[in-house]
Design an enzyme around this catalytic site. Structure first.
Site, short mmCIF file in Angstrom:
data_model
loop_
_atom_site.label_atom_id
_atom_site.label_comp_id
_atom_site.label_asym_id
_atom_site.label_seq_id
_atom_site.Cartn_x
_atom_site.Cartn_y
_atom_site.Cartn_z
N ASP A 90 0.86 -1.18 0.00
CA ASP A 90 0.00 0.00 0.00
C ASP A 90 0.90 1.23 0.00
OD1 ASP A 90 0.80 0.41 2.57
OD2 ASP A 90 -1.18 0.15 3.47
N GLY A 92 1.15 4.04 1.70
CA GLY A 92 1.56 4.83 2.85
C GLY A 92 0.59 5.95 3.17
N GLY A 93 -0.33 6.22 2.23
CA GLY A 93 -1.32 7.28 2.47
C GLY A 93 -2.08 7.05 3.76
N PHE A 94 -2.58 5.85 3.93
CA PHE A 94 -3.38 5.53 5.12
C PHE A 94 -2.59 5.75 6.40
CE2 PHE A 94 -5.00 2.57 8.35
CZ PHE A 94 -6.32 2.99 8.41
N ASP A 144 -2.65 8.35 -1.74
CA ASP A 144 -4.02 8.87 -1.68
C ASP A 144 -4.24 9.51 -0.31
OD1 ASP A 144 -3.88 6.48 -0.19
OD2 ASP A 144 -6.04 6.16 -0.35
N GLN A 192 -11.65 6.97 -3.72
CA GLN A 192 -12.06 7.54 -2.44
C GLN A 192 -13.47 8.14 -2.60
OE1 GLN A 192 -10.76 7.26 0.51
NE2 GLN A 192 -8.71 6.46 0.10
N GLY A 219 -10.93 4.14 1.99
CA GLY A 219 -11.78 5.02 2.80
C GLY A 219 -12.97 4.35 3.44
N ASP A 269 -7.44 -7.30 2.38
CA ASP A 269 -6.37 -7.41 3.37
C ASP A 269 -6.95 -6.94 4.69
OD1 ASP A 269 -6.21 -4.38 2.69
OD2 ASP A 269 -4.99 -4.60 4.48
N CYS A 307 -10.88 -27.62 10.40
CA CYS A 307 -9.66 -26.95 9.94
C CYS A 307 -8.50 -27.94 9.89
CB CYS A 307 -9.34 -25.79 10.88
SG CYS A 307 -7.88 -24.86 10.39
N CYS A 309 -5.22 -26.93 9.56
CA CYS A 309 -3.97 -26.19 9.72
C CYS A 309 -3.05 -26.90 10.72
CB CYS A 309 -4.23 -24.74 10.15
SG CYS A 309 -4.53 -24.52 11.91
N CYS A 312 -4.48 -26.82 14.37
CA CYS A 312 -5.61 -27.71 14.64
C CYS A 312 -5.24 -29.18 14.51
CB CYS A 312 -6.77 -27.38 13.72
SG CYS A 312 -7.47 -25.76 14.08
N HIS A 338 -3.63 -20.39 12.59
CA HIS A 338 -5.00 -20.88 12.44
C HIS A 338 -5.92 -19.79 11.84
CE1 HIS A 338 -8.93 -22.52 13.02
NE2 HIS A 338 -9.25 -21.35 13.55
ZN LIG Z 1 -6.76 -24.43 12.29
#
Ligand SMILES: [Zn+2]
Length: 380
Positions: A90, A92-94, A144, A192, A219, A269, A307, A309, A312, A338
């Site tokens: 991203d 860097g604006g945010f 932005d 925006q 935004g 994200d 799950c 993973c 788990c 997880h």
């Molecule tokens: Zn898991």
């Protein structure tokens, strides 16, 4: 130009993929957040194991630390962090608008003070492109101004115009410069306009004229009611090109992602899976679990039976609770793995359901189990 293919549609929901020089990214896609060139508490081996195809990193943070000189000497962020799949950064604006308390916005950029040591810096659209060339991200974003919520119409109007003008400067700088490390880089614009329909329309139209590789919706998820967020997403995606990826920035809870996919969003994200994981909140197919709860003291079942993973497959609720109570750092890693796997699996299943043509039916069912049974607000 980034090649993006929508391979299936189920009403507005889309399944597709795009390719960077670091591999294929299937959409809908969730990008784990690696602000400082690391996804907090999760090493690269586990990111691969849960089939992460793209991570997000942050221009503002990497510029301040370790700085572009180190990144260039390292041969770019992919080599520096030993991550051979895709990276999006991203702009860097945010962060300039959320972390830095002292800032001056000018037509040519924004002056701000570092949140680390108070030193003064200036981000112009051109400079931010240059920093992202040093980072070597596969997808970069334009500088932005992210408006807060609520925000006066007049302020948002001027801000959206400034963001459009910065987008044009960014595009020009992008076209005049070259990647440093031999792989292609692409650029997304950021729409925006806060919650004002006509300003979203203005911003979208301005950015489409500049013909970016993809478009982000910025935004949102800044404190507005969720229904307003959904309506804004729905309205904005209806104006966005069909043949470019659509990225909703910083959203959100699992159910928010599903609602946005329904409205035509392809990429996400959010810090929520990792941040909430570090705070002992685990997302599961049966709602959010607070792992500090005493009821798990001698519960030797897996966190989530659905799950597969590492966490788990190998550990019980009782063990994870013990690690959190004892303040052991392994707790942070196991919880983050997880939660990220939960988000990534949710995206993969959404993709399958869109391809099968029954996304809406599946979504209505799954949202009930992942959110309605949840009596805990993960942010509390
Ligand atoms: Zn898991």
């Amino acid at each position: 130009m980034l090649k993006f293919f929508v391979t299936s549609k189920d009403k507005k929901a889309r399944a597709g993929y795009f390719e960077t020089d670091h591999g294929t990214v299937e959409t809908p896609a969730f990008m784990p957040v690696g602000t400082q060139g690391t996804v907090k508490a999760v090493n690269q081996k586990y990111l691969e194991e849960i089939k992460t195809q793209i991570v997000l990193s942050n221009t503002y943070h990497l510029y301040l630390r370790p700085g572009t000189e180190v990144l260039e000497k390292a041969g770019g962020l992919h080599r520096f962090m030993n991550w051979q799949k895709s990276i999006l950064t991203d702009s860097g604006g945010f962060q300039v608008f959320s972390l830095s308390d002292l800032r001056k916005v000018k037509p040519e950029g924004v002056e701000f003070k570092s949140h680390l040591d108070g030193s003064t810096h200036f981000f112009s659209p051109e400079k931010v492109v240059g920093i992202q060339r040093s980072i070597g991200s596969d997808i970069m974003l334009v500088l932005d101004e992210c408006t807060p919520y609520p925000c006066e119409y007049e302020y948002v109007l001027n801000s959206a115009k400034l963001t459009s003008s910065w987008a044009a400067m960014s595009k020009e700088a992008f076209e005049k410069s070259l990647p440093l490390y031999g792989h292609k880089q692409f650029m997304f614009g950021i729409i925006q306009g806060s919650i004002y329909g006509d300003l979203r329309e203005l911003s979208t139209a301005d950015l489409i004229k500049l013909d970016f590789d993809g478009y982000a919706i910025g935004g949102l998820a800044v404190g507005e009611p969720v229904e307003i967020m959904y309506d804004t997403v729905d309205f904005t995606t209806s104006m966005m090109p069909e043949d470019k990826p659509r990225y909703l920035m910083g959203v959100g809870r699992p159910e928010n992602l599903l609602e946005a996919i329904k409205r035509g969003v392809d990429m996400f994200d959010c810090v929520m899976p990792t941040r909430n994981g570090r705070n002992a909140y685990l997302f599961t197919s049966n709602g959010v679990l607070s792992m500090r709860n005493a009821k798990y003291k001698d519960d030797f079942s897996a966190i989530d039976d659905n799950c597969n993973c590492y966490t788990c497959t190998n550990f019980s609720k009782a063990y994870l609770r013990h690690l959190f109570i004892a303040g052991e750092i392994l707790a942070l890693e196991l919880a983050s793995i997880h939660n990220l796997n939960f988000y990534l699996s949710l995206m993969r299943t959404s993709r399958e359901k869109i391809i099968e043509g029954n996304f809406s039916e599946w979504k209505s069912e799954i949202v009930k189990s992942i959110s309605l049974k949840n009596k805990i607000n993960p942010e509390e």
